[in-house]
Design a protein around this motif. Structure first.
Motif, PDB file in Angstrom:
ATOM      1  N   GLY A 160     -17.387  -1.937   1.724  1.00  0.00           N
ATOM      2  CA  GLY A 160     -18.235  -0.780   1.516  1.00  0.00           C
ATOM      3  C   GLY A 160     -19.681  -1.111   1.217  1.00  0.00           C
ATOM      4  N   ARG A 161     -19.956  -2.367   0.863  1.00  0.00           N
ATOM      5  CA  ARG A 161     -21.328  -2.794   0.572  1.00  0.00           C
ATOM      6  C   ARG A 161     -21.939  -3.616   1.691  1.00  0.00           C
ATOM      7  NH1 ARG A 161     -20.802   0.753  -2.065  1.00  0.00           N
ATOM      8  NH2 ARG A 161     -21.140   1.086  -4.304  1.00  0.00           N
ATOM      9  N   ARG A 162     -21.216  -3.777   2.791  1.00  0.00           N
ATOM     10  CA  ARG A 162     -21.726  -4.601   3.884  1.00  0.00           C
ATOM     11  C   ARG A 162     -22.041  -3.806   5.146  1.00  0.00           C
ATOM     12  NH1 ARG A 162     -18.206 -10.153   2.818  1.00  0.00           N
ATOM     13  NH2 ARG A 162     -19.111 -10.480   0.750  1.00  0.00           N
ATOM     14  N   VAL A 163     -21.853  -2.498   5.080  1.00  0.00           N
ATOM     15  CA  VAL A 163     -22.272  -1.608   6.166  1.00  0.00           C
ATOM     16  C   VAL A 163     -22.927  -0.384   5.536  1.00  0.00           C
ATOM     17  CG1 VAL A 163     -20.499  -2.318   7.803  1.00  0.00           C
ATOM     18  CG2 VAL A 163     -20.035  -0.460   6.222  1.00  0.00           C
ATOM     19  N   ASP A 164     -23.691   0.325   6.339  1.00  0.00           N
ATOM     20  CA  ASP A 164     -24.292   1.578   5.892  1.00  0.00           C
ATOM     21  C   ASP A 164     -23.167   2.515   5.454  1.00  0.00           C
ATOM     22  OD1 ASP A 164     -25.486   4.156   5.769  1.00  0.00           O
ATOM     23  OD2 ASP A 164     -26.980   3.591   7.262  1.00  0.00           O
ATOM     24  N   THR A 165     -23.280   3.052   4.253  1.00  0.00           N
ATOM     25  CA  THR A 165     -22.214   3.904   3.730  1.00  0.00           C
ATOM     26  C   THR A 165     -21.989   5.143   4.595  1.00  0.00           C
ATOM     27  OG1 THR A 165     -23.814   4.968   2.249  1.00  0.00           O
ATOM     28  CG2 THR A 165     -22.509   3.161   1.348  1.00  0.00           C
ATOM     29  N   ARG A 166     -22.992   5.540   5.371  1.00  0.00           N
ATOM     30  CA  ARG A 166     -22.833   6.704   6.248  1.00  0.00           C
ATOM     31  C   ARG A 166     -21.872   6.426   7.405  1.00  0.00           C
ATOM     32  NH1 ARG A 166     -29.106   7.727   7.299  1.00  0.00           N
ATOM     33  NH2 ARG A 166     -28.929   5.444   7.426  1.00  0.00           N
ATOM     34  N   ALA A 167     -21.582   5.134   7.645  1.00  0.00           N
ATOM     35  CA  ALA A 167     -20.645   4.771   8.711  1.00  0.00           C
ATOM     36  C   ALA A 167     -19.205   5.081   8.322  1.00  0.00           C
ATOM     37  CB  ALA A 167     -20.780   3.292   9.054  1.00  0.00           C
ATOM     38  N   GLY A 168     -18.950   5.240   7.020  1.00  0.00           N
ATOM     39  CA  GLY A 168     -17.610   5.605   6.568  1.00  0.00           C
ATOM     40  C   GLY A 168     -16.554   4.561   6.842  1.00  0.00           C
ATOM     41  N   LEU A 169     -16.925   3.276   6.792  1.00  0.00           N
ATOM     42  CA  LEU A 169     -15.955   2.200   7.012  1.00  0.00           C
ATOM     43  C   LEU A 169     -15.087   2.057   5.765  1.00  0.00           C
ATOM     44  CD1 LEU A 169     -14.946  -0.055   8.873  1.00  0.00           C
ATOM     45  CD2 LEU A 169     -16.680  -1.556   7.873  1.00  0.00           C
ATOM     46  N   ALA A 170     -13.780   2.278   5.929  1.00  0.00           N
ATOM     47  CA  ALA A 170     -12.880   2.307   4.774  1.00  0.00           C
ATOM     48  C   ALA A 170     -11.621   1.506   5.056  1.00  0.00           C
ATOM     49  CB  ALA A 170     -12.511   3.747   4.419  1.00  0.00           C
ATOM     50  N   VAL A 171     -11.229   0.658   4.086  1.00  0.00           N
ATOM     51  CA  VAL A 171      -9.971  -0.085   4.143  1.00  0.00           C
ATOM     52  C   VAL A 171      -9.007   0.559   3.153  1.00  0.00           C
ATOM     53  CG1 VAL A 171      -8.842  -2.309   3.814  1.00  0.00           C
ATOM     54  CG2 VAL A 171     -11.166  -2.212   4.756  1.00  0.00           C
ATOM     55  N   THR A 172      -7.831   0.945   3.634  1.00  0.00           N
ATOM     56  CA  THR A 172      -6.833   1.578   2.773  1.00  0.00           C
ATOM     57  C   THR A 172      -5.485   0.903   2.995  1.00  0.00           C
ATOM     58  OG1 THR A 172      -8.003   3.687   3.013  1.00  0.00           O
ATOM     59  CG2 THR A 172      -5.776   3.769   2.108  1.00  0.00           C
ATOM     60  N   TRP A 173      -4.807   0.571   1.903  1.00  0.00           N
ATOM     61  CA  TRP A 173      -3.549  -0.174   1.990  1.00  0.00           C
ATOM     62  C   TRP A 173      -2.350   0.759   1.991  1.00  0.00           C
ATOM     63  CZ3 TRP A 173      -5.077  -4.732   3.305  1.00  0.00           C
ATOM     64  CH2 TRP A 173      -6.293  -5.225   2.812  1.00  0.00           C
ATOM     65  N   GLY A 174      -1.327   0.375   2.746  1.00  0.00           N
ATOM     66  CA  GLY A 174      -0.108   1.171   2.800  1.00  0.00           C
ATOM     67  C   GLY A 174       1.141   0.422   2.392  1.00  0.00           C
ATOM     68  N   ARG A 175       1.073  -0.931   2.322  1.00  0.00           N
ATOM     69  CA  ARG A 175       2.278  -1.700   2.001  1.00  0.00           C
ATOM     70  C   ARG A 175       1.899  -3.003   1.316  1.00  0.00           C
ATOM     71  NH1 ARG A 175       5.520  -5.896   4.276  1.00  0.00           N
ATOM     72  NH2 ARG A 175       3.844  -6.283   5.770  1.00  0.00           N
ATOM     73  N   ILE A 176       2.625  -3.342   0.241  1.00  0.00           N
ATOM     74  CA  ILE A 176       2.487  -4.631  -0.457  1.00  0.00           C
ATOM     75  C   ILE A 176       3.883  -5.133  -0.782  1.00  0.00           C
ATOM     76  CG2 ILE A 176       1.541  -5.875  -2.442  1.00  0.00           C
ATOM     77  CD1 ILE A 176      -0.447  -3.614  -2.811  1.00  0.00           C
ATOM     78  N   GLU A 177       4.147  -6.394  -0.482  1.00  0.00           N
ATOM     79  CA  GLU A 177       5.431  -7.000  -0.827  1.00  0.00           C
ATOM     80  C   GLU A 177       5.191  -8.411  -1.349  1.00  0.00           C
ATOM     81  OE1 GLU A 177       8.386  -6.911   2.203  1.00  0.00           O
ATOM     82  OE2 GLU A 177       8.031  -4.807   2.711  1.00  0.00           O
ATOM     83  N   SER A 178       5.792  -8.705  -2.515  1.00  0.00           N
ATOM     84  CA  SER A 178       5.674 -10.054  -3.062  1.00  0.00           C
ATOM     85  C   SER A 178       6.626 -10.226  -4.238  1.00  0.00           C
ATOM     86  CB  SER A 178       4.239 -10.325  -3.533  1.00  0.00           C
ATOM     87  OG  SER A 178       4.097 -11.650  -3.970  1.00  0.00           O
ATOM     88  N   GLY A 179       7.244 -11.395  -4.318  1.00  0.00           N
ATOM     89  CA  GLY A 179       8.011 -11.762  -5.500  1.00  0.00           C
ATOM     90  C   GLY A 179       9.420 -11.237  -5.546  1.00  0.00           C
ATOM     91  N   HIS A 180      10.258 -11.937  -6.388  1.00  0.00           N
ATOM     92  CA  HIS A 180      11.660 -11.572  -6.537  1.00  0.00           C
ATOM     93  C   HIS A 180      12.126 -11.568  -7.989  1.00  0.00           C
ATOM     94  CE1 HIS A 180      12.212 -11.839  -2.183  1.00  0.00           C
ATOM     95  NE2 HIS A 180      11.550 -12.989  -2.225  1.00  0.00           N
ATOM     96  N   ALA A 181      11.389 -12.222  -8.865  1.00  0.00           N
ATOM     97  CA  ALA A 181      11.803 -12.323 -10.270  1.00  0.00           C
ATOM     98  C   ALA A 181      10.591 -12.194 -11.174  1.00  0.00           C
ATOM     99  CB  ALA A 181      12.508 -13.660 -10.515  1.00  0.00           C
ATOM    100  N   PRO A 182      10.773 -11.667 -12.397  1.00  0.00           N
ATOM    101  CA  PRO A 182       9.625 -11.451 -13.284  1.00  0.00           C
ATOM    102  C   PRO A 182       8.988 -12.732 -13.826  1.00  0.00           C
ATOM    103  CG  PRO A 182      11.673 -10.912 -14.413  1.00  0.00           C
ATOM    104  CD  PRO A 182      12.028 -11.140 -12.985  1.00  0.00           C
ATOM    105  N   ASN A 183       9.723 -13.851 -13.818  1.00  0.00           N
ATOM    106  CA  ASN A 183       9.177 -15.086 -14.381  1.00  0.00           C
ATOM    107  C   ASN A 183       8.895 -16.148 -13.327  1.00  0.00           C
ATOM    108  OD1 ASN A 183      11.851 -15.536 -13.777  1.00  0.00           O
ATOM    109  ND2 ASN A 183      12.286 -16.736 -15.638  1.00  0.00           N
TER     110      ASN A 183
END
Length: 430
Positions: A260-283
């Motif tokens: 968002g700070r590397r293009v003109d904000t009027r361009a509306g370039l947006a990154v939005t996440w839909g999925r994250i996967e990582s890990g199997h145990a708390p420790n």
């Protein structure tokens, strides 16, 4: 295919008013009740049997059968789904593939695929019968509109009242990046075409109206798939390894901010996440993480720069946290940019059918649409087809399992497209 009526669109109720060219005056090509009922039944059958992109065999067969019954000769695309159908002879005249007067023809495009989500409508007789599949974006409505317009225009042609040929395009795989438009174009969908039009359901616009805009009406949309890797370790000693979960969290939060700070904000370039996967145990600090999302952009020039900007930002954040990154940036679609003259054609067509009250202005959305690929080659425009029951406050948004449409929008779409075809023929000479 279940239908309420098998009646053909014939008779004076289909063709009231004067021929195009004798304007002002009523345009032919309104929708008779028998055909309206048949189209509603066709849409409901399609809604009950949704098929994903490049798997639309049943849908393609149903469209083909109905067009053939009307005396037309549709041809299925080489990929096996989707089809193209000309009404009137395309191929004469001075321009290759143009109409008999040498003027490139008008095309009408529909998308025929569904989404991989469950239909959650609980009290609906025509809800999806296919698990985890739903027409939750209105493609069944788009398809029915173009089919209905084709049937009415075919009858006009039979009576010698269609001044210029029209092409119907039923495109597969709109929901699959970079979209099935490329297959349709490769199959000759735009050969001899001078203009192209489409509609997209809009649950924020009342049925009976369309939303129109000159210029960009949708946004560019790309897909991101990222893998992050590290040696893993014990959560008691994160300083001895790569804290991969923290690295993923920083990518999620920092990359959109950097972009968002590397293009003109009027361009509306947006990154939005839909999925994250990582890990199997708390420790246990994991060795591998995956995340994916979309990159959307309002401006076509910023979209062209987006891959370099986004990939650089991901690498910077991953390197800062000593994570190895592997990035798959999947190019999607540019914005749909409505041509001013074709948008005006749709406006005039809607006014001819419903009056000034039938048209409202609409904003550019951040949704992506592969109709844009056609507009990279020929002028065209997309209208937002109102599907919200007038007076209803609850919005059943697109890409949600409870989405449905006010079916009166089918009549509106058919009559919009038939009027556009007649006005185009009456006013355009090149």
């Amino acid at each position: 295919m279940s239908r309420e009526s098998e009646a053909d669109p014939s008779g004076e109720d289909v063709l009231p008013g004067a021929l195009p060219g004798a304007l002002p005056g009523a345009l032919p090509g309104t929708l008779p009740e028998a055909l309206r009922a048949e189209l509603v039944a066709f849409r409901r059958d399609m809604h009950m049997h949704p098929e994903l992109g490049n798997q639309e065999f049943r849908t393609t067969a149903a469209i083909k059968a109905r067009l053939e019954k009307a005396g037309l000769e549709p041809r299925v695309l080489a990929v096996g789904t989707g089809l193209i159908c000309d009404i009137g002879t395309v191929g004469g005249g001075g321009a290759a593939g143009a109409g008999s007067d040498g003027v490139p023809v008008l095309a009408m495009r529909a998308d025929i695929d569904a989404l991989p989500i469950p239909d959650t409508k609980t009290e609906c007789a025509y809800r999806s019968k296919v698990p985890d599949r739903a027409h939750a974006c209105g493609h069944d409505v788009h398809t029915t509109v173009v089919l209905g317009a084709g049937l009415v225009l075919a009858e006009l042609h039979r009576q010698g009242r269609l001044p210029r040929p029209v092409r119907l395009i039923f495109q597969p795989a709109e929901e699959v990046l970079p979209g099935g438009a490329a297959d349709a174009i490769e199959g000759g969908a735009l050969d001899g075409v001078g203009r192209i039009i489409a509609v997209h359901c809009d649950p924020r616009v009342d049925a009976g109206k369309v939303g129109l805009r000159e210029g960009a009406i949708t946004s560019a949309c790309d897909r991101l798939e990222i893998s992050l890797d590290g040696p893993g370790g014990h959560t008691a000693r994160p300083h001895l390894t790569t804290d991969l979960v923290t690295a993923v969290a920083r990518v999620v939060t920092d990359v959109p901010a950097l972009v968002g700070r590397r293009v003109d904000t009027r361009a509306g370039l947006a990154v939005t996440w839909g999925r994250i996967e990582s890990g199997h145990a708390p420790n246990v600090i994991p060795q591998h993480a995956e995340l994916s999302g979309t990159v959307r952009c309002l401006d076509i020039e910023a979209w062209r720069q987006a891959p370099d900007i986004v990939v650089a930002a991901i690498d910077e954040v991953a390197n800062l946290h000593r994570a190895k990154s592997e990035i798959n940036y999947v190019r999607g679609v540019p914005p749909v940019v409505n041509d001013g003259d074709v948008a005006a054609l749709l406006r005039d067509a809607m006014v001819a059918r419903r009056g000034e009250a039938g048209v409202e202005s609409t904003e550019q959305s951040l949704g992506g649409e592969d109709f844009s690929w056609y507009l990279e080659r020929v002028p065209g425009a997309m209208a937002r087809l109102g599907v919200r029951p007038p007076g209803e406050r609850t919005v059943r948004d697109l890409h949600q399992g409870d989405f449905d449409a006010d079916e009166s929008a089918i009549t509106v779409g058919v009559e919009l497209f038939t009027a556009a075809a007649l006005l185009d023929a009456a006013t355009r000479r090149h």
